[in-house]
Write a protein that holds these residues in place. Sequence first.
Motif, mmCIF file in Angstrom:
data_model
loop_
_atom_site.group_PDB
_atom_site.id
_atom_site.type_symbol
_atom_site.label_atom_id
_atom_site.label_comp_id
_atom_site.label_asym_id
_atom_site.label_seq_id
_atom_site.Cartn_x
_atom_site.Cartn_y
_atom_site.Cartn_z
ATOM 1 N N ALA A 90 -24.923 93.521 -71.624
ATOM 2 C CA ALA A 90 -23.987 92.221 -71.291
ATOM 3 C C ALA A 90 -25.073 91.033 -71.559
ATOM 4 N N TYR A 92 -15.607 98.061 -70.823
ATOM 5 C CA TYR A 92 -16.466 96.836 -71.187
ATOM 6 C C TYR A 92 -15.883 96.129 -72.311
ATOM 7 N N GLY A 121 -10.491 91.416 -68.614
ATOM 8 C CA GLY A 121 -11.831 91.941 -68.645
ATOM 9 C C GLY A 121 -12.244 92.375 -67.309
ATOM 10 N N SER A 168 -17.801 92.672 -68.021
ATOM 11 C CA SER A 168 -17.458 91.684 -69.154
ATOM 12 C C SER A 168 -17.200 90.167 -68.867
#
Length: 329
Positions: A170, A227, A239, A243
């Motif tokens: 991420a 995700y 999300g 996320s």
Amino acid sequence: MNGRRLHHQKIGFAGVLLLITLTSLPAFSQQQSFERTQQDQQLQFSYQWQEATGTSRSLSFSSDRQPFLNSFQRFRNYNLKRANRELYQQLTRFIKQQNYRGVEVTLSPRQQQLSIAVKETRQRHLQQQYQQQAQRVRSYYQQQWQDYLSANYYRYLRLPSGEQGIIPDAVQIAAQQQSLFNPLIEQIGHALRDNSRRSYTDYIAQFIQAIPYDAQEDGINNRGDGYLPPNQVLYYNQGDCDSKAGLMAALLKPIIPQAKMAIVYLPGHALFAISMASTAADATIEDGGTKLVLVEVAGPAIMPAGNISAQSQFYIDSGQYVVVPLSGG
């Protein structure tokens, strides 16, 4: 973290004009409205949400359609079988190029395991040569595996509890997408102008907390199943915690580039963290000698910076977390 897997939903980007309006949301959600329109080469987004103080906030921005939708459109969550197939092909090609006759690479029938084996021979000098070849193949495999993770924006995560697995990176995805959100960041700047780190952190965090939460299944090997890259969190208006932490990173880092920031992974959960002036009441951690204030971005509860859930606090107090810093700062 229980709930449906987001990637099972079939929502497309195509369409000349798309209008979504969400009203009468459940009581736990503080997002009062969301609109997304798509016309010609522009996407228009409009949000309204309620802060912890009860103040109603609104935010609108436009973005060029094509780059916004194309970024990470084909992102795929980690799949062991697919990874093994690709690495098997690379290893067999390497062995053939090097003309190694003492090493065999096998892929299990169900493609769950990739093995490197040394051929047996009674000739000592050949056996030693085969062992050396196998070591070179194993080293090559380790490098290719790391390259595979990096190229596909994956990260190996091992928690202090012993849980381990491959998750979406991420932090790197957020860094790649920062420029997409310049129009949104500009509007945030207009709203807050010259303000403190905490004000910007709270504003963006509560904007993200208000976005409807979509849970993923329990277990570290499933935490990538729900995700979404930051642009898709905004586009789909939903999300999970990983996320949303990525979206927080993508929005706040360009605004306060000098601040140290990180995503903090807990068992089944993720927090955001930022260096700022803290109070005794703030939930904090220290990383590399720097104190970071923790932020719950998942929602649906609207929580200012420094306020985290009792379960998150338990994991922090017991050291069950991993800090992944954002670059810079």
